[in-house]
Design a protein around this motif. Sequence first.
Motif, PDB file in Angstrom:
ATOM      1  N   THR A 118      -8.472 -13.380 -41.035  1.00  0.00           N
ATOM      2  CA  THR A 118      -7.778 -13.216 -42.317  1.00  0.00           C
ATOM      3  C   THR A 118      -6.637 -14.210 -42.446  1.00  0.00           C
ATOM      4  N   VAL A 119      -5.833 -14.330 -41.390  1.00  0.00           N
ATOM      5  CA  VAL A 119      -4.689 -15.240 -41.407  1.00  0.00           C
ATOM      6  C   VAL A 119      -5.152 -16.685 -41.554  1.00  0.00           C
ATOM      7  N   HIS A 120      -6.195 -17.058 -40.830  1.00  0.00           N
ATOM      8  CA  HIS A 120      -6.658 -18.450 -40.881  1.00  0.00           C
ATOM      9  C   HIS A 120      -7.278 -18.804 -42.236  1.00  0.00           C
ATOM     10  N   LEU A 121      -7.942 -17.851 -42.864  1.00  0.00           N
ATOM     11  CA  LEU A 121      -8.463 -18.107 -44.207  1.00  0.00           C
ATOM     12  C   LEU A 121      -7.325 -18.358 -45.187  1.00  0.00           C
ATOM     13  N   ALA A 122      -6.264 -17.548 -45.097  1.00  0.00           N
ATOM     14  CA  ALA A 122      -5.096 -17.749 -45.966  1.00  0.00           C
ATOM     15  C   ALA A 122      -4.406 -19.074 -45.649  1.00  0.00           C
ATOM     16  N   GLU A 123      -4.412 -19.440 -44.372  1.00  0.00           N
ATOM     17  CA  GLU A 123      -3.733 -20.672 -43.963  1.00  0.00           C
ATOM     18  C   GLU A 123      -4.400 -21.932 -44.509  1.00  0.00           C
ATOM     19  N   ILE A 124      -5.663 -21.861 -44.844  1.00  0.00           N
ATOM     20  CA  ILE A 124      -6.319 -23.039 -45.433  1.00  0.00           C
ATOM     21  C   ILE A 124      -5.552 -23.462 -46.688  1.00  0.00           C
ATOM     22  N   GLY A 125      -5.183 -22.473 -47.494  1.00  0.00           N
ATOM     23  CA  GLY A 125      -4.429 -22.773 -48.712  1.00  0.00           C
ATOM     24  C   GLY A 125      -2.975 -23.103 -48.456  1.00  0.00           C
ATOM     25  N   THR A 126      -2.312 -22.295 -47.625  1.00  0.00           N
ATOM     26  CA  THR A 126      -0.877 -22.497 -47.404  1.00  0.00           C
ATOM     27  C   THR A 126      -0.599 -23.814 -46.675  1.00  0.00           C
ATOM     28  N   THR A 127      -1.446 -24.159 -45.694  1.00  0.00           N
ATOM     29  CA  THR A 127      -1.215 -25.410 -44.973  1.00  0.00           C
ATOM     30  C   THR A 127      -1.497 -26.632 -45.838  1.00  0.00           C
ATOM     31  N   PHE A 128      -2.448 -26.496 -46.770  1.00  0.00           N
ATOM     32  CA  PHE A 128      -2.719 -27.600 -47.694  1.00  0.00           C
ATOM     33  C   PHE A 128      -1.497 -27.867 -48.577  1.00  0.00           C
ATOM     34  N   ILE A 129      -0.937 -26.812 -49.155  1.00  0.00           N
ATOM     35  CA  ILE A 129       0.257 -26.963 -49.992  1.00  0.00           C
ATOM     36  C   ILE A 129       1.449 -27.404 -49.161  1.00  0.00           C
ATOM     37  N   SER A 130       1.567 -26.857 -47.961  1.00  0.00           N
ATOM     38  CA  SER A 130       2.669 -27.235 -47.079  1.00  0.00           C
ATOM     39  C   SER A 130       2.587 -28.709 -46.700  1.00  0.00           C
ATOM     40  N   GLY A 131       1.362 -29.180 -46.389  1.00  0.00           N
ATOM     41  CA  GLY A 131       1.178 -30.593 -46.052  1.00  0.00           C
ATOM     42  C   GLY A 131       1.550 -31.503 -47.200  1.00  0.00           C
ATOM     43  N   LEU A 132       1.130 -31.141 -48.415  1.00  0.00           N
ATOM     44  CA  LEU A 132       1.495 -31.930 -49.597  1.00  0.00           C
ATOM     45  C   LEU A 132       3.011 -31.972 -49.786  1.00  0.00           C
ATOM     46  N   SER A 133       3.662 -30.833 -49.566  1.00  0.00           N
ATOM     47  CA  SER A 133       5.112 -30.753 -49.745  1.00  0.00           C
ATOM     48  C   SER A 133       5.837 -31.599 -48.703  1.00  0.00           C
TER      49      SER A 133
ATOM     50  N   LEU B   7      -8.988 -24.594 -41.066  1.00  0.00           N
ATOM     51  CA  LEU B   7     -10.350 -24.743 -41.582  1.00  0.00           C
ATOM     52  C   LEU B   7     -11.374 -24.568 -40.462  1.00  0.00           C
ATOM     53  N   ALA B   8     -11.133 -25.221 -39.314  1.00  0.00           N
ATOM     54  CA  ALA B   8     -12.071 -25.128 -38.191  1.00  0.00           C
ATOM     55  C   ALA B   8     -12.143 -23.712 -37.639  1.00  0.00           C
ATOM     56  N   ALA B   9     -10.985 -23.062 -37.497  1.00  0.00           N
ATOM     57  CA  ALA B   9     -10.969 -21.695 -36.983  1.00  0.00           C
ATOM     58  C   ALA B   9     -11.685 -20.739 -37.932  1.00  0.00           C
ATOM     59  N   SER B  10     -11.466 -20.922 -39.231  1.00  0.00           N
ATOM     60  CA  SER B  10     -12.115 -20.058 -40.223  1.00  0.00           C
ATOM     61  C   SER B  10     -13.627 -20.198 -40.170  1.00  0.00           C
ATOM     62  N   LEU B  11     -14.115 -21.439 -40.016  1.00  0.00           N
ATOM     63  CA  LEU B  11     -15.557 -21.660 -39.892  1.00  0.00           C
ATOM     64  C   LEU B  11     -16.097 -20.982 -38.638  1.00  0.00           C
TER      65      LEU B  11
END
Length: 308
Positions: A46-61, A187-191
């Motif tokens: 669950t955490v890793h699926l959510a992190e796909i989105g949060t880390t993408f936005i965090s990386g952009l920021s 992403l890798a962990a979620s897969l």
Amino acid sequence: MKTLVLIGIVGFAAQLVDGALGMAYGVTTTTLLLAIGTNPATASATVHLAEIGTTFISGLSHWKFGNVDWKVVRRIALPGAVGAFAGATVLSNLSTESAAPIMAIILLALGLYILIRFTVQGIPRGNLGKPLRSRFLAPLGLIAGFVDATGGGGWGPVGTPAILASGRLEPRKVIGSIDTSEFVIALAASLGFLFSLGSQGINVGWVLAILAGGVLAAPLAAWLVRHVPPRLLGASVGGIIVLTNTRSLFRSGWFELSGGLQAAAYVTIVVAWAGCFAFSLRAYLADRENESADTISKEAERNAEVTV
């Protein structure tokens, strides 16, 4: 509804800390999910699926505020993805709790080193700007990715102190690079979890609540990293590493301490951490010109040019 709001608030707070200090997102959110009865594999998924989105936005920021060293991201992300995929597969079939105390001791020692080093002498500048080699970053990424997937969090707690301790990268770029590369790890962990577990047991509402909170916090955290003086950033990271890994050791069962003694240990750590931060703040204010984030960034850039 109250549960979703609570989970969203935790996601916000966890991402704010993670984006500003380079760790604690997975640990914080996974702990909450475990506390309400989720099994370890489903909580981590669950955490890793959510992190796909949060880390993408965090990386952009972080990229927007100039906090990312893309060479470091390239060298650590792919091995980290391999480790995360393997760790997700292992966690779905096997418990790795026996290794947790050993990892906690290693990280606790690194945290103490970072806390003392940044408090006493500020950011080390002897190796600042020198390149981080693949022979260091590749195995670090592999281990950090594996620990992250099996423990529901660990990419930051393993990667951030190790790179900080090298003294080659300024703290804001350590944090920004670790946060940005974590997108690949999530992403890798979620897969790995989806292949091993399927989507059974994963609460989509919880994923979206954690994601919403994290997305709101990511830009604020990246802004903080860009402007907080490196000396204070290092002292803050060192303290949270010591505190979180002391907690991990107490929960491991290696130490038979009463609740009162554990509470006393936590209070002692927090008081010592506050003292170190106050000392670092006083040192920064006494030499603000040489200790500022902009000054450290320019010095790192000059050293990098000389090295090349």
